[in-house]
Design a protein around this motif. Structure first.
Motif, PDB file in Angstrom:
ATOM      1  N   TYR A  62       0.863  -1.180   0.000  1.00 28.92           N
ATOM      2  CA  TYR A  62       0.000   0.000   0.000  1.00 28.92           C
ATOM      3  C   TYR A  62       0.894   1.223   0.000  1.00 28.92           C
ATOM      4  N   MET A  63       0.916   1.958  -1.102  1.00 30.83           N
ATOM      5  CA  MET A  63       1.946   2.960  -1.329  1.00 30.83           C
ATOM      6  C   MET A  63       1.930   4.097  -0.313  1.00 30.83           C
ATOM      7  N   LYS A  64       0.752   4.461   0.222  1.00 35.38           N
ATOM      8  CA  LYS A  64       0.719   5.531   1.210  1.00 35.38           C
ATOM      9  C   LYS A  64       1.557   5.168   2.428  1.00 35.38           C
ATOM     10  N   TRP A  65       1.391   3.956   2.904  1.00 30.24           N
ATOM     11  CA  TRP A  65       2.181   3.499   4.048  1.00 30.24           C
ATOM     12  C   TRP A  65       3.629   3.282   3.648  1.00 30.24           C
ATOM     13  N   HIS A  66       3.825   2.782   2.439  1.00 24.27           N
ATOM     14  CA  HIS A  66       5.179   2.504   1.961  1.00 24.27           C
ATOM     15  C   HIS A  66       6.024   3.776   1.983  1.00 24.27           C
ATOM     16  N   TRP A  67       5.508   4.847   1.460  1.00 24.17           N
ATOM     17  CA  TRP A  67       6.250   6.108   1.425  1.00 24.17           C
ATOM     18  C   TRP A  67       6.410   6.697   2.821  1.00 24.17           C
ATOM     19  N   ALA A  68       5.394   6.555   3.656  1.00 22.00           N
ATOM     20  CA  ALA A  68       5.499   7.067   5.026  1.00 22.00           C
ATOM     21  C   ALA A  68       6.613   6.360   5.782  1.00 22.00           C
ATOM     22  N   PHE A  69       6.678   5.032   5.655  1.00 23.84           N
ATOM     23  CA  PHE A  69       7.746   4.278   6.315  1.00 23.84           C
ATOM     24  C   PHE A  69       9.114   4.621   5.724  1.00 23.84           C
ATOM     25  N   PHE A  70       9.157   4.841   4.411  1.00 22.46           N
ATOM     26  CA  PHE A  70      10.432   5.164   3.773  1.00 22.46           C
ATOM     27  C   PHE A  70      10.973   6.502   4.274  1.00 22.46           C
ATOM     28  N   VAL A  71      10.106   7.498   4.426  1.00 20.70           N
ATOM     29  CA  VAL A  71      10.551   8.792   4.954  1.00 20.70           C
ATOM     30  C   VAL A  71      11.085   8.625   6.367  1.00 20.70           C
ATOM     31  N   GLY A  72      10.422   7.805   7.174  1.00 23.80           N
ATOM     32  CA  GLY A  72      10.918   7.534   8.516  1.00 23.80           C
ATOM     33  C   GLY A  72      12.283   6.878   8.496  1.00 23.80           C
ATOM     34  N   ALA A  73      12.464   5.891   7.598  1.00 21.45           N
ATOM     35  CA  ALA A  73      13.754   5.222   7.480  1.00 21.45           C
ATOM     36  C   ALA A  73      14.841   6.191   7.033  1.00 21.45           C
ATOM     37  N   LEU A  74      14.482   7.106   6.139  1.00 26.20           N
ATOM     38  CA  LEU A  74      15.443   8.093   5.650  1.00 26.20           C
ATOM     39  C   LEU A  74      15.875   9.027   6.776  1.00 26.20           C
ATOM     40  N   LEU A  75      14.940   9.451   7.605  1.00 32.72           N
ATOM     41  CA  LEU A  75      15.274  10.322   8.727  1.00 32.72           C
ATOM     42  C   LEU A  75      16.229   9.633   9.703  1.00 32.72           C
ATOM     43  N   VAL A  76      15.971   8.367   9.977  1.00 36.03           N
ATOM     44  CA  VAL A  76      16.837   7.624  10.896  1.00 36.03           C
ATOM     45  C   VAL A  76      18.239   7.467  10.318  1.00 36.03           C
ATOM     46  N   THR A  77      18.321   7.126   9.033  1.00 38.21           N
ATOM     47  CA  THR A  77      19.625   6.924   8.398  1.00 38.21           C
ATOM     48  C   THR A  77      20.427   8.222   8.332  1.00 38.21           C
ATOM     49  N   VAL A  78      19.785   9.293   7.904  1.00 38.78           N
ATOM     50  CA  VAL A  78      20.472  10.589   7.818  1.00 38.78           C
ATOM     51  C   VAL A  78      20.936  11.040   9.197  1.00 38.78           C
ATOM     52  N   THR A  79      20.109  10.824  10.204  1.00 37.63           N
ATOM     53  CA  THR A  79      20.500  11.191  11.567  1.00 37.63           C
ATOM     54  C   THR A  79      21.712  10.383  12.017  1.00 37.63           C
ATOM     55  N   GLY A  80      21.692   9.081  11.732  1.00 41.02           N
ATOM     56  CA  GLY A  80      22.796   8.235  12.144  1.00 41.02           C
ATOM     57  C   GLY A  80      24.117   8.644  11.513  1.00 41.02           C
ATOM     58  N   PHE A  81      24.147   8.767  10.204  1.00 41.77           N
ATOM     59  CA  PHE A  81      25.401   9.105   9.527  1.00 41.77           C
ATOM     60  C   PHE A  81      25.776  10.574   9.764  1.00 41.77           C
ATOM     61  N   GLY A  82      24.793  11.443   9.896  1.00 46.16           N
ATOM     62  CA  GLY A  82      25.094  12.852  10.170  1.00 46.16           C
ATOM     63  C   GLY A  82      25.761  13.040  11.518  1.00 46.16           C
ATOM     64  N   THR A  83      25.266  12.345  12.531  1.00 47.13           N
ATOM     65  CA  THR A  83      25.884  12.459  13.848  1.00 47.13           C
ATOM     66  C   THR A  83      27.257  11.790  13.889  1.00 47.13           C
ATOM     67  N   VAL A  84      27.446  10.723  13.112  1.00 47.65           N
ATOM     68  CA  VAL A  84      28.778  10.108  13.031  1.00 47.65           C
ATOM     69  C   VAL A  84      29.782  11.105  12.464  1.00 47.65           C
ATOM     70  N   ILE A  85      29.391  11.790  11.385  1.00 47.11           N
ATOM     71  CA  ILE A  85      30.277  12.797  10.788  1.00 47.11           C
ATOM     72  C   ILE A  85      30.564  13.918  11.794  1.00 47.11           C
ATOM     73  N   TYR A  86      29.543  14.311  12.558  1.00 52.92           N
ATOM     74  CA  TYR A  86      29.738  15.380  13.552  1.00 52.92           C
ATOM     75  C   TYR A  86      30.766  14.965  14.605  1.00 52.92           C
ATOM     76  N   TRP A  87      30.639  13.753  15.113  1.00 52.08           N
ATOM     77  CA  TRP A  87      31.552  13.324  16.173  1.00 52.08           C
ATOM     78  C   TRP A  87      32.954  13.045  15.642  1.00 52.08           C
ATOM     79  N   LEU A  88      33.070  12.690  14.363  1.00 50.44           N
ATOM     80  CA  LEU A  88      34.406  12.554  13.784  1.00 50.44           C
ATOM     81  C   LEU A  88      35.095  13.911  13.705  1.00 50.44           C
ATOM     82  N   GLY A  89      34.311  14.967  13.507  1.00 46.22           N
ATOM     83  CA  GLY A  89      34.877  16.319  13.478  1.00 46.22           C
ATOM     84  C   GLY A  89      35.068  16.902  14.859  1.00 46.22           C
ATOM     85  N   HIS A  90      34.462  16.287  15.873  1.00 49.88           N
ATOM     86  CA  HIS A  90      34.618  16.731  17.264  1.00 49.88           C
ATOM     87  C   HIS A  90      34.991  15.519  18.112  1.00 49.88           C
ATOM     88  N   PRO A  91      36.193  15.016  17.921  1.00 49.01           N
ATOM     89  CA  PRO A  91      36.597  13.785  18.603  1.00 49.01           C
ATOM     90  C   PRO A  91      36.566  13.926  20.120  1.00 49.01           C
TER      91      PRO A  91
END
Length: 279
Positions: A62-91
């Motif tokens: 069901y595409m409405k749910w599919h896209w909603a879950f995908f946006v959630g997954a994207l937010l989690v992934t971007v947050t994870g890698f974004g914070t990793v990059i931040y902490w690499l710059g602030h060891p």
């Protein structure tokens, strides 16, 4: 004479009722209308699922749910890698933060694999194999309630990664709010459907009918035939919308890749006493 003739007159009525019962039985039995499938007739048995589903289980179709879950997954992934990059710059010496961000990245990638809406990526054999293994060990991810609880958990991780650390309060608020709303709505959807499905189970058990009345020995019934069962025992033709039936079949089935069919053993397990099945 009148008394002797009354059984004769009632015989056509009895025959009519028997014929009606046989027609209803034929409509919902798995060995009628192509429902009995003990082999691989016309079905795909790849880890990706049944024929015509594009390799997606019910919760992904069901595409409405599919896209909603995908946006959630994207937010989690971007947050994870974004914070990793931040902490690499602030060891700093923070092993707990290191593992926290590592798990956040891992969970984000897992959700992207499950919820990617791109057909070419969905049907890639390596992605299909990964999804099969994820669902094998995390069957709760195939349920609305399971997905909802999982995204609520991920919301707490995103909140801790962005808000508690002070990296970006605004993004932390936005991402956490979206994930919390998504989780609550998914849980609500699953709860409503689970309650309706349990009502059907109670009606069947109250009627005293065995599972074999609806599913033949060694056979299966399709979602369309399950709809006939639901209508016959509840008298409600719109209890489940057509796009909700695959979720119902998926909840009753033992496996997320069920080709849209319910076996006799699965039907018996669903009717057995115990807590209601979660959708």
């Amino acid at each position: 004479r009148e008394a002797r003739s009354s059984p004769v007159r009632s015989r056509p009525a009895r025959l009519g009722r028997a014929a009606t019962d046989r027609r209803l039985h034929a409509m919902i039995r798995g060995d009628v209308q192509g429902g009995s499938i003990t082999g691989a007739q016309g079905m795909s048995h790849m880890p990706g699922g049944g024929a015509g589903t594009g390799g997606n289980i019910a919760i992904e179709q069901y595409m409405k749910w599919h896209w909603a879950f995908f946006v959630g997954a994207l937010l989690v992934t971007v947050t994870g890698f974004g914070t990793v990059i931040y902490w690499l710059g602030h060891p700093a010496f923070a092993p707990a933060t290191f593992f926290f961000e590592g798990f956040l990245c891992t969970f984000g990638i897992v959700m992207l694999v499950l919820d990617t809406p791109i057909p070419h990526v969905q049907n890639h054999r390596h992605i299909q194999a990964m999804r099969h293994q994820i669902y094998k060990f995390a069957l709760f991810m195939t349920r609305f309630i399971g997905r909802g609880v999982w995204y609520l958990f991920l919301a707490t991780m995103v909140f801790g990664a962005l808000w508690d650390t002070g990296i970006n309060w605004f993004l932390g608020f936005v991402a956490t709010t979206y994930l919390v709303v998504l989780g609550i709505v998914a849980i609500g959807k699953g709860f409503l459907m689970s309650n309706k499905l349990n009502r059907v189970r109670e009606r069947i058990n109250e009627s005293g009918s065995a599972a074999e009345r609806y599913v033949s020995q060694g056979g299966k019934i399709s979602s369309a035939q399950l709809q006939v069962v639901i209508e016959s025992v509840t008298g409600e033709k719109s209890l489940f919308a057509p796009d909700e039936l695959p979720y119902v079949v998926n909840a009753i089935s033992f496996s997320p890749y069920n080709d849209g069919m319910v076996t006799l053993d699965e039907f018996k397990y669903w009717l057995a006493p115990g807590p209601p099945v979660l959708v």
